[in-house]
Design a protein around this motif. Structure first.
Motif, PDB file in Angstrom:
ATOM      1  N   LYS A  47       0.819  -1.205   0.000  1.00 22.48           N
ATOM      2  CA  LYS A  47       0.000   0.000   0.000  1.00 22.48           C
ATOM      3  C   LYS A  47       0.858   1.262   0.000  1.00 22.48           C
ATOM      4  O   LYS A  47       1.723   1.415  -0.843  1.00 22.48           O
ATOM      5  CB  LYS A  47      -1.006  -0.037   1.133  1.00 22.48           C
ATOM      6  N   ASP A  70      -4.946  -4.186  -4.906  1.00 21.09           N
ATOM      7  CA  ASP A  70      -5.067  -2.861  -4.319  1.00 21.09           C
ATOM      8  C   ASP A  70      -3.880  -2.516  -3.425  1.00 21.09           C
ATOM      9  O   ASP A  70      -3.684  -1.350  -3.080  1.00 21.09           O
ATOM     10  CB  ASP A  70      -6.377  -2.732  -3.543  1.00 21.09           C
ATOM     11  N   PHE A  73      -1.915   0.022  -5.345  1.00 28.24           N
ATOM     12  CA  PHE A  73      -2.627   1.230  -5.764  1.00 28.24           C
ATOM     13  C   PHE A  73      -1.773   2.491  -5.621  1.00 28.24           C
ATOM     14  O   PHE A  73      -1.623   3.270  -6.558  1.00 28.24           O
ATOM     15  CB  PHE A  73      -3.931   1.374  -4.966  1.00 28.24           C
ATOM     16  N   GLU A  77      -0.399   5.054  -8.435  1.00 32.15           N
ATOM     17  CA  GLU A  77      -0.818   6.452  -8.321  1.00 32.15           C
ATOM     18  C   GLU A  77       0.399   7.379  -8.315  1.00 32.15           C
ATOM     19  O   GLU A  77       0.439   8.384  -9.033  1.00 32.15           O
ATOM     20  CB  GLU A  77      -1.628   6.604  -7.030  1.00 32.15           C
ATOM     21  N   ARG A 104     -12.284  -9.248  -6.415  1.00 34.81           N
ATOM     22  CA  ARG A 104     -12.938  -8.451  -5.380  1.00 34.81           C
ATOM     23  C   ARG A 104     -13.199  -9.219  -4.088  1.00 34.81           C
ATOM     24  O   ARG A 104     -13.120  -8.655  -3.020  1.00 34.81           O
ATOM     25  CB  ARG A 104     -14.263  -7.911  -5.904  1.00 34.81           C
ATOM     26  N   VAL A 112     -10.175  -4.193  -5.902  1.00 32.48           N
ATOM     27  CA  VAL A 112     -11.465  -3.513  -5.944  1.00 32.48           C
ATOM     28  C   VAL A 112     -11.256  -2.092  -6.457  1.00 32.48           C
ATOM     29  O   VAL A 112     -11.717  -1.726  -7.531  1.00 32.48           O
ATOM     30  CB  VAL A 112     -12.144  -3.489  -4.543  1.00 32.48           C
ATOM     31  N   ASP A 113     -10.531  -1.282  -5.692  1.00 38.71           N
ATOM     32  CA  ASP A 113     -10.308   0.121  -6.063  1.00 38.71           C
ATOM     33  C   ASP A 113      -9.597   0.234  -7.408  1.00 38.71           C
ATOM     34  O   ASP A 113      -9.938   1.096  -8.222  1.00 38.71           O
ATOM     35  CB  ASP A 113      -9.495   0.846  -4.985  1.00 38.71           C
ATOM     36  N   GLU A 116     -12.027  -0.356 -10.244  1.00 40.50           N
ATOM     37  CA  GLU A 116     -12.992   0.739 -10.375  1.00 40.50           C
ATOM     38  C   GLU A 116     -12.364   2.016 -10.918  1.00 40.50           C
ATOM     39  O   GLU A 116     -13.033   2.806 -11.581  1.00 40.50           O
ATOM     40  CB  GLU A 116     -13.647   1.005  -9.030  1.00 40.50           C
ATOM     41  N   GLN A 117     -11.068   2.235 -10.655  1.00 41.32           N
ATOM     42  CA  GLN A 117     -10.457   3.514 -10.994  1.00 41.32           C
ATOM     43  C   GLN A 117      -9.413   3.461 -12.108  1.00 41.32           C
ATOM     44  O   GLN A 117      -8.932   4.507 -12.548  1.00 41.32           O
ATOM     45  CB  GLN A 117      -9.815   4.112  -9.738  1.00 41.32           C
ATOM     46  N   ARG A 121      -7.879   6.782 -14.197  1.00 44.02           N
ATOM     47  CA  ARG A 121      -6.513   7.173 -13.851  1.00 44.02           C
ATOM     48  C   ARG A 121      -5.521   6.930 -14.989  1.00 44.02           C
ATOM     49  O   ARG A 121      -4.346   7.223 -14.860  1.00 44.02           O
ATOM     50  CB  ARG A 121      -6.055   6.435 -12.593  1.00 44.02           C
TER      51      ARG A 121
END
Length: 140
Positions: A47, A70, A73, A77, A104, A112-113, A116-117, A121
């Motif tokens: 993370k 995730d 992520f 990012e 998921r 999950v995130d 979805e993104q 992004r």
């Protein structure tokens, strides 16, 4: 990863970032010196710690990052927030026949995130079952 990344992937150990166990410098009675693993965890590479580990070990923001959960992520990012062309790659493990499938609702490797993104992004989302002819041709 450090112990086998060079042989398996041709990636030198100084470019591998991962979780780290505790270690300490020791001098033996005979004057010999060693860095000894002592058990426990020093750094968990997951993370928000992923960008920290990359900066600590490599010293600069990557231009390409790939992940599959995730837990990756923040690394994706952070990579994409840099200047110039960037690639954020997210692998969706959908092929339980050739590799572990997770998504998921799985107990590990949740995605999950990221699912979805990814599009918003600008991350490249790769579906393992649909997009890869071969997943792993070596022995496990």
């Amino acid at each position: 990863m450090n112990s086998f990344a060079e042989d398996a992937y041709n990636v030198p150990p100084n470019l591998v970032v991962g979780s780290e166990g505790n270690a300490e410098y020791q001098v033996g009675d005979d004057g010999s010196t060693v860095v000894m693993k002592t058990g426990g965890v020093y750094f968990v590479d997951d993370k928000a710690a992923k960008p920290v580990g990359i900066m600590r070990n490599i010293g600069k923001r990557p231009i390409i990052a790939g992940g599959n959960s995730d837990g990756d992520f923040q690394m994706l990012e952070w990579t994409m927030a840099g200047d110039g062309p960037r690639l954020g790659l997210l692998v969706h493990h959908t092929d339980g026949e050739r590799e572990f499938a997770y998504d998921r609702d799985t107990p590990f490797g949740k995605l999950v995130d990221g699912l979805e993104q990814a599009e918003d992004r600008g991350w490249l989302l790769v579906d393992m079952a649909q997009d890869w002819k071969a997943v792993w041709t070596g022995s496990r």
